[in-house]
Design a protein around this motif. Sequence first.
Motif, PDB file in Angstrom:
ATOM      1  N   SER A   1       0.827  -1.209   0.000  1.00 43.31           N
ATOM      2  CA  SER A   1       0.000   0.000   0.000  1.00 43.31           C
ATOM      3  C   SER A   1       0.862   1.261   0.000  1.00 43.31           C
ATOM      4  N   ALA A   2       2.020   1.233   0.635  1.00 39.13           N
ATOM      5  CA  ALA A   2       2.917   2.389   0.617  1.00 39.13           C
ATOM      6  C   ALA A   2       3.445   2.642  -0.792  1.00 39.13           C
ATOM      7  N   VAL A   3       3.795   1.561  -1.502  1.00 36.29           N
ATOM      8  CA  VAL A   3       4.282   1.706  -2.876  1.00 36.29           C
ATOM      9  C   VAL A   3       3.175   2.254  -3.775  1.00 36.29           C
ATOM     10  N   LEU A   4       1.979   1.673  -3.670  1.00 36.53           N
ATOM     11  CA  LEU A   4       0.863   2.139  -4.501  1.00 36.53           C
ATOM     12  C   LEU A   4       0.484   3.585  -4.178  1.00 36.53           C
ATOM     13  N   PHE A   5       0.472   3.936  -2.890  1.00 28.19           N
ATOM     14  CA  PHE A   5       0.154   5.309  -2.522  1.00 28.19           C
ATOM     15  C   PHE A   5       1.251   6.257  -2.985  1.00 28.19           C
ATOM     16  N   GLY A   6       2.504   5.816  -2.925  1.00 26.82           N
ATOM     17  CA  GLY A   6       3.596   6.651  -3.414  1.00 26.82           C
ATOM     18  C   GLY A   6       3.446   6.971  -4.892  1.00 26.82           C
ATOM     19  N   LEU A   7       3.055   5.958  -5.678  1.00 22.44           N
ATOM     20  CA  LEU A   7       2.798   6.196  -7.103  1.00 22.44           C
ATOM     21  C   LEU A   7       1.618   7.136  -7.304  1.00 22.44           C
ATOM     22  N   TYR A   8       0.571   6.953  -6.514  1.00 22.16           N
ATOM     23  CA  TYR A   8      -0.596   7.830  -6.605  1.00 22.16           C
ATOM     24  C   TYR A   8      -0.203   9.274  -6.279  1.00 22.16           C
ATOM     25  N   TYR A   9       0.544   9.453  -5.198  1.00 21.87           N
ATOM     26  CA  TYR A   9       0.907  10.804  -4.777  1.00 21.87           C
ATOM     27  C   TYR A   9       1.859  11.459  -5.776  1.00 21.87           C
ATOM     28  N   ALA A  10       2.790  10.679  -6.326  1.00 21.11           N
ATOM     29  CA  ALA A  10       3.695  11.221  -7.352  1.00 21.11           C
ATOM     30  C   ALA A  10       2.899  11.666  -8.576  1.00 21.11           C
ATOM     31  N   ASN A  11       1.892  10.899  -8.951  1.00 11.18           N
ATOM     32  CA  ASN A  11       1.037  11.290 -10.063  1.00 11.18           C
ATOM     33  C   ASN A  11       0.229  12.539  -9.710  1.00 11.18           C
ATOM     34  N   TYR A  12      -0.222  12.638  -8.470  1.00 13.29           N
ATOM     35  CA  TYR A  12      -0.982  13.807  -8.023  1.00 13.29           C
ATOM     36  C   TYR A  12      -0.127  15.079  -8.108  1.00 13.29           C
ATOM     37  N   VAL A  13       1.110  14.979  -7.692  1.00 12.74           N
ATOM     38  CA  VAL A  13       1.998  16.144  -7.688  1.00 12.74           C
ATOM     39  C   VAL A  13       2.450  16.500  -9.096  1.00 12.74           C
ATOM     40  N   ASN A  14       2.828  15.500  -9.887  1.00  7.26           N
ATOM     41  CA  ASN A  14       3.401  15.757 -11.206  1.00  7.26           C
ATOM     42  C   ASN A  14       2.379  15.812 -12.332  1.00  7.26           C
ATOM     43  N   GLY A  15       1.191  15.294 -12.112  1.00  6.88           N
ATOM     44  CA  GLY A  15       0.137  15.356 -13.118  1.00  6.88           C
ATOM     45  C   GLY A  15       0.402  14.516 -14.352  1.00  6.88           C
ATOM     46  N   TRP A  16       0.955  13.325 -14.173  1.00  8.40           N
ATOM     47  CA  TRP A  16       1.258  12.463 -15.306  1.00  8.40           C
ATOM     48  C   TRP A  16      -0.014  12.008 -16.015  1.00  8.40           C
ATOM     49  N   ILE A  17      -0.990  11.552 -15.256  1.00  7.62           N
ATOM     50  CA  ILE A  17      -2.269  11.108 -15.812  1.00  7.62           C
ATOM     51  C   ILE A  17      -3.360  11.943 -15.157  1.00  7.62           C
ATOM     52  N   THR A  18      -4.127  12.641 -15.972  1.00  5.04           N
ATOM     53  CA  THR A  18      -5.190  13.497 -15.453  1.00  5.04           C
ATOM     54  C   THR A  18      -6.548  12.904 -15.796  1.00  5.04           C
ATOM     55  N   ALA A  19      -7.603  13.531 -15.317  1.00  8.34           N
ATOM     56  CA  ALA A  19      -8.957  13.063 -15.612  1.00  8.34           C
ATOM     57  C   ALA A  19      -9.256  13.169 -17.104  1.00  8.34           C
ATOM     58  N   ASP A  20      -8.690  14.148 -17.778  1.00  7.92           N
ATOM     59  CA  ASP A  20      -8.897  14.283 -19.219  1.00  7.92           C
ATOM     60  C   ASP A  20      -8.261  13.127 -20.000  1.00  7.92           C
ATOM     61  N   ASP A  21      -7.198  12.542 -19.461  1.00 12.69           N
ATOM     62  CA  ASP A  21      -6.539  11.442 -20.145  1.00 12.69           C
ATOM     63  C   ASP A  21      -7.351  10.147 -20.097  1.00 12.69           C
ATOM     64  N   VAL A  22      -8.183  10.001 -19.086  1.00 14.40           N
ATOM     65  CA  VAL A  22      -8.960   8.772 -18.945  1.00 14.40           C
ATOM     66  C   VAL A  22     -10.422   8.940 -19.293  1.00 14.40           C
ATOM     67  N   ALA A  23     -10.810  10.096 -19.795  1.00 11.52           N
ATOM     68  CA  ALA A  23     -12.201  10.328 -20.200  1.00 11.52           C
ATOM     69  C   ALA A  23     -12.397   9.738 -21.594  1.00 11.52           C
ATOM     70  N   PHE A  24     -12.906   8.511 -21.632  1.00  9.44           N
ATOM     71  CA  PHE A  24     -13.083   7.835 -22.921  1.00  9.44           C
ATOM     72  C   PHE A  24     -14.372   8.230 -23.617  1.00  9.44           C
ATOM     73  N   ILE A  25     -15.383   8.542 -22.848  1.00  8.92           N
ATOM     74  CA  ILE A  25     -16.665   8.945 -23.421  1.00  8.92           C
ATOM     75  C   ILE A  25     -16.771  10.460 -23.293  1.00  8.92           C
ATOM     76  N   ARG A  26     -16.751  11.105 -24.391  1.00  9.18           N
ATOM     77  CA  ARG A  26     -16.800  12.566 -24.391  1.00  9.18           C
ATOM     78  C   ARG A  26     -18.157  13.022 -24.918  1.00  9.18           C
ATOM     79  N   PRO A  27     -18.688  14.094 -24.359  1.00 10.86           N
ATOM     80  CA  PRO A  27     -19.963  14.613 -24.884  1.00 10.86           C
ATOM     81  C   PRO A  27     -19.768  15.166 -26.292  1.00 10.86           C
ATOM     82  N   PRO A  28     -20.804  15.144 -27.090  1.00  6.77           N
ATOM     83  CA  PRO A  28     -20.659  15.664 -28.454  1.00  6.77           C
ATOM     84  C   PRO A  28     -20.310  17.150 -28.453  1.00  6.77           C
ATOM     85  N   ALA A  29     -19.466  17.521 -29.395  1.00  6.20           N
ATOM     86  CA  ALA A  29     -19.055  18.930 -29.509  1.00  6.20           C
ATOM     87  C   ALA A  29     -20.228  19.760 -30.037  1.00  6.20           C
ATOM     88  N   ASP A  30     -20.368  20.952 -29.511  1.00  6.65           N
ATOM     89  CA  ASP A  30     -21.462  21.835 -29.960  1.00  6.65           C
ATOM     90  C   ASP A  30     -21.067  22.609 -31.178  1.00  6.65           C
TER      91      ASP A  30
END
Length: 90
Positions: A61-90
């Motif tokens: 859990s320390a290793v997994l949390f460390g990876l999570y926190y490093a991603n939180y600080v550095n922003g490697w993967i954001t919510a926009d990167d994992v949004a597979f379903i996007r609303p239609p463009a207007d």
Amino acid sequence: MRWTSILAIYLLFWAMSVFFVLPFGVRTHDEAGVEKVPGQADSAPANFRVGRFVMRTTILSAVLFGLYYANYVNGWITADDVAFIRPPAD
């Protein structure tokens, strides 16, 4: 990030890690060659070591949390990167 958020997220990682670590290193009485107690389940562990189990869970859990926190600080993967379903463009 507040320390209470860090603690809560770490505890979530710890609870998740329990289920990852639980099946590893467990031997049944038949596998260990130990006699079973009458009425005991066939899948019951022969010698369950709580200390070793907690240590493995804590390390994972320390290793997994460390990876999570490093991603939180550095922003490697954001919510926009994992949004597979996007609303239609207007």
